[in-house]
Structure formats: C-alpha cells, structure tokens
Design a protein around this motif. Structure first.
Motif, PDB file in Angstrom:
ATOM      1  N   THR A   1       0.853  -1.184   0.000  1.00  0.00           N
ATOM      2  CA  THR A   1       0.000   0.000   0.000  1.00  0.00           C
ATOM      3  C   THR A   1       0.890   1.235   0.000  1.00  0.00           C
ATOM      4  O   THR A   1       1.792   1.358   0.829  1.00  0.00           O
ATOM      5  N   ALA A   2       0.644   2.133  -0.942  1.00  0.00           N
ATOM      6  CA  ALA A   2       1.423   3.362  -1.058  1.00  0.00           C
ATOM      7  C   ALA A   2       0.463   4.549  -1.080  1.00  0.00           C
ATOM      8  O   ALA A   2      -0.304   4.706  -2.038  1.00  0.00           O
ATOM      9  N   ALA A   3       0.476   5.341  -0.027  1.00  0.00           N
ATOM     10  CA  ALA A   3      -0.376   6.536   0.063  1.00  0.00           C
ATOM     11  C   ALA A   3      -1.845   6.209  -0.178  1.00  0.00           C
ATOM     12  O   ALA A   3      -2.565   6.986  -0.811  1.00  0.00           O
ATOM     13  N   GLY A   4      -2.285   5.057   0.301  1.00  0.00           N
ATOM     14  CA  GLY A   4      -3.680   4.668   0.156  1.00  0.00           C
ATOM     15  C   GLY A   4      -4.004   3.926  -1.121  1.00  0.00           C
ATOM     16  O   GLY A   4      -5.134   3.471  -1.301  1.00  0.00           O
ATOM     17  N   PHE A   5      -3.038   3.776  -2.025  1.00  0.00           N
ATOM     18  CA  PHE A   5      -3.221   3.015  -3.262  1.00  0.00           C
ATOM     19  C   PHE A   5      -2.719   1.587  -3.037  1.00  0.00           C
ATOM     20  O   PHE A   5      -1.616   1.384  -2.505  1.00  0.00           O
ATOM     21  N   GLU A   6      -3.507   0.614  -3.470  1.00  0.00           N
ATOM     22  CA  GLU A   6      -3.092  -0.780  -3.387  1.00  0.00           C
ATOM     23  C   GLU A   6      -2.339  -1.132  -4.671  1.00  0.00           C
ATOM     24  O   GLU A   6      -2.869  -0.961  -5.777  1.00  0.00           O
ATOM     25  N   VAL A   7      -1.110  -1.626  -4.535  1.00  0.00           N
ATOM     26  CA  VAL A   7      -0.242  -1.842  -5.683  1.00  0.00           C
ATOM     27  C   VAL A   7       0.229  -3.292  -5.723  1.00  0.00           C
ATOM     28  O   VAL A   7       0.672  -3.840  -4.705  1.00  0.00           O
ATOM     29  N   GLN A   8       0.138  -3.903  -6.900  1.00  0.00           N
ATOM     30  CA  GLN A   8       0.694  -5.228  -7.146  1.00  0.00           C
ATOM     31  C   GLN A   8       1.811  -5.106  -8.177  1.00  0.00           C
ATOM     32  O   GLN A   8       1.708  -4.322  -9.124  1.00  0.00           O
ATOM     33  N   VAL A   9       2.875  -5.896  -7.997  1.00  0.00           N
ATOM     34  CA  VAL A   9       4.058  -5.828  -8.859  1.00  0.00           C
ATOM     35  C   VAL A   9       4.059  -7.019  -9.810  1.00  0.00           C
ATOM     36  O   VAL A   9       3.922  -8.169  -9.382  1.00  0.00           O
TER      37      VAL A   9
ATOM     38  N   VAL B   1      -2.265  -0.725 -10.152  1.00  0.00           N
ATOM     39  CA  VAL B   1      -2.706   0.165  -9.075  1.00  0.00           C
ATOM     40  C   VAL B   1      -4.204   0.003  -8.846  1.00  0.00           C
ATOM     41  O   VAL B   1      -5.007   0.133  -9.779  1.00  0.00           O
ATOM     42  N   ASP B   2      -4.553  -0.285  -7.593  1.00  0.00           N
ATOM     43  CA  ASP B   2      -5.953  -0.475  -7.188  1.00  0.00           C
ATOM     44  C   ASP B   2      -6.677  -1.500  -8.061  1.00  0.00           C
ATOM     45  O   ASP B   2      -7.891  -1.403  -8.269  1.00  0.00           O
ATOM     46  N   GLY B   3      -5.931  -2.445  -8.590  1.00  0.00           N
ATOM     47  CA  GLY B   3      -6.528  -3.519  -9.379  1.00  0.00           C
ATOM     48  C   GLY B   3      -7.123  -3.073 -10.689  1.00  0.00           C
ATOM     49  O   GLY B   3      -7.847  -3.838 -11.331  1.00  0.00           O
ATOM     50  N   THR B   4      -6.798  -1.842 -11.128  1.00  0.00           N
ATOM     51  CA  THR B   4      -7.438  -1.323 -12.336  1.00  0.00           C
ATOM     52  C   THR B   4      -6.475  -0.738 -13.358  1.00  0.00           C
ATOM     53  O   THR B   4      -6.632  -0.962 -14.559  1.00  0.00           O
ATOM     54  N   VAL B   5      -5.482   0.038 -12.920  1.00  0.00           N
ATOM     55  CA  VAL B   5      -4.575   0.752 -13.826  1.00  0.00           C
ATOM     56  C   VAL B   5      -3.221   0.046 -13.829  1.00  0.00           C
ATOM     57  O   VAL B   5      -2.605  -0.124 -12.773  1.00  0.00           O
ATOM     58  N   PHE B   6      -2.748  -0.339 -15.028  1.00  0.00           N
ATOM     59  CA  PHE B   6      -1.477  -1.048 -15.120  1.00  0.00           C
ATOM     60  C   PHE B   6      -0.474  -0.262 -15.940  1.00  0.00           C
ATOM     61  O   PHE B   6      -0.724   0.097 -17.088  1.00  0.00           O
ATOM     62  N   HIS B   7       0.699  -0.008 -15.334  1.00  0.00           N
ATOM     63  CA  HIS B   7       1.837   0.621 -16.003  1.00  0.00           C
ATOM     64  C   HIS B   7       2.918  -0.446 -16.128  1.00  0.00           C
ATOM     65  O   HIS B   7       3.503  -0.851 -15.125  1.00  0.00           O
ATOM     66  N   PRO B   8       3.238  -0.908 -17.350  1.00  0.00           N
ATOM     67  CA  PRO B   8       4.187  -2.016 -17.485  1.00  0.00           C
ATOM     68  C   PRO B   8       5.640  -1.613 -17.512  1.00  0.00           C
ATOM     69  O   PRO B   8       6.508  -2.501 -17.554  1.00  0.00           O
ATOM     70  N   GLY B   9       5.943  -0.294 -17.490  1.00  0.00           N
ATOM     71  CA  GLY B   9       7.319   0.109 -17.702  1.00  0.00           C
ATOM     72  C   GLY B   9       7.743  -0.221 -19.123  1.00  0.00           C
ATOM     73  O   GLY B   9       6.959  -0.079 -20.063  1.00  0.00           O
ATOM     74  N   ASP B  10       8.972  -0.696 -19.291  1.00  0.00           N
ATOM     75  CA  ASP B  10       9.476  -1.032 -20.624  1.00  0.00           C
ATOM     76  C   ASP B  10       9.421  -2.536 -20.856  1.00  0.00           C
ATOM     77  O   ASP B  10      10.457  -3.215 -21.007  1.00  0.00           O
ATOM     78  N   ALA B  11       8.232  -3.063 -20.881  1.00  0.00           N
ATOM     79  CA  ALA B  11       8.022  -4.482 -21.138  1.00  0.00           C
ATOM     80  C   ALA B  11       6.569  -4.670 -21.534  1.00  0.00           C
ATOM     81  O   ALA B  11       5.718  -3.826 -21.234  1.00  0.00           O
TER      82      ALA B  11
END
Length: 210
Positions: free
Chosen positions: A94-102, A124-134
């Motif tokens: 949990t980061a600043a109230g956001f639930e994050v999965q890696v 983030v929060d089970g909805t928004v995904f940022h994949p980075g460079d992959a």
C-alpha cells in the motif's frame, strides 16, 4: 481515480486527496514528482528514473516514500533511510492509500547484444497497469492499460498484439515522447482499429477519470 498524463512515461494518479506518481524520468517535466505522496519507478533507464527529480520530491516532503526495484533503490536509498522500498515480481503493498501489485521481471529486448535490465510493472488499485518497458501481461484483469506505444524495443504489431492479450477496457498512450506528430494519426488509427479496445491518448497535462 484521476489520471494525469505527463510527458513520456510519467503519470500522476490522484484519489481521496492523495497523489501517486509513476516514472518521473528525464523526458518529463522538472516538477513531475513534486507534490506526490508516493513514487513508483519501473526501472533504471533515465527516461523513467531521474535521480534529481526523485530527490527533489523526497526532500520537499519528509513523508514521501519511493517503491522501486533494487537497481534504482541502491542509487538513492542511503540518502533517505526507511523511505525507499525495494520490490519485485509478486509483491503487493500500500502506497499513500493506493493498493499496488508488482508484475514482471525484465526489460523488453532492445537488441540481443544489449544486456537486459530488470523492470517491473505496477497494477494500481486492481485497475490501472503501467508495465514500464516491457509487454508484461498481469495475471489479473486490467481496466486501464498505460500502453508504451513507441520505443527502441517495440514495433506497432507488438503493441497491437499486447493490447489484444491484456484485453483492457481502455488503453492510454505512454512512452510516446519519441513519436512525432506526423506518426501519431497512424498509430491512433491502427491501434484503435486493430487493438480491440477503446484506445486514446492524452496530451501532457491532460486528465481523465479511470
């Protein structure tokens, strides 16, 4: 959540008065990380990781914390003890109230002769995904995919197939600083027609509710 696009791979997510900033690298605005309550960095390449921008945010507010992989954490953790957290594939926090999965472990292949660095994506929060460079496909449904549309390591057929595999409800372009205005309509049309989802792009500074 409110999603605000910054230049290139950086986005700001806001919810309940808290702000999470992802990948404030060297191509994005100087103040992209300022005002964040929490910071996430996907990998060590300078268009995603800019030490000066991170230090400015961490120094401006002693409550700000950073979550990232070992290569980035090692460069900055000594100056901010207890505030830089190392994460890897399968972690959740949990980061600043956001639930994050890696999700994810390695950067996409740029060329076989170039060693691959580590890279993680954040759901983030089970909805928004940022994949980075992959082109990581999480083992979880994705509502909003932050889509890396143009990089030395990808081509448009791979981008389209990635959207098809993830099957998000919508996709917003990121990793687009190298994409010229001349090429944008081509990418918009082909990804929109072939990706099978609602595909959009936001100008730097523009926002959308997600």
């Amino acid at each position: 959540m409110k999603l605000t696009k910054k230049t290139h791979a950086c986005v700001r997510l806001e919810k309940d008065g808290r702000t999470l900033v992802l990948d404030p690298g060297g191509f994005t605005e100087e103040d992209a990380a300022l005002g964040a309550d929490a910071l996430l960095v996907t990998h060590e390449h300078p268009d995603h990781f800019d030490e000066g921008r991170l230090r400015a945010a961490l120094e401006a507010d002693p409550a700000v914390e950073l979550w990232t992989l070992r290569s980035v954490a090692g460069a900055i953790s000594a100056a901010f003890p207890g505030r830089v957290h190392t994460v890897g594939h399968g972690d959740a926090f949990t980061a600043a109230g956001f639930e994050v999965q890696v999700h994810g472990e390695l950067h996409a292949v740029i060329h076989p002769d170039i060693p691959r660095v580590t890279n993680v994506g954040y759901l983030v929060d089970g909805t928004v995904f940022h994949p980075g460079d992959a082109l990581t496909v999480p083992d979880h449904p994705v509502d909003t995919l932050l889509l890396p549309v143009m990089a030395p390591w990808n081509k448009i057929s791979e981008v389209i197939d990635y959207v098809r595999e993830v099957r998000p409800r919508r996709a917003y372009d990121v990793h687009d600083a190298l994409l010229t205005d001349l090429a944008r309509p081509i990418y918009d049309r082909q990804i929109g027609e072939l990706g099978g989802t609602d595909h959009s792009r936001l100008a730097p500074g523009a926002s959308a509710d997600v």
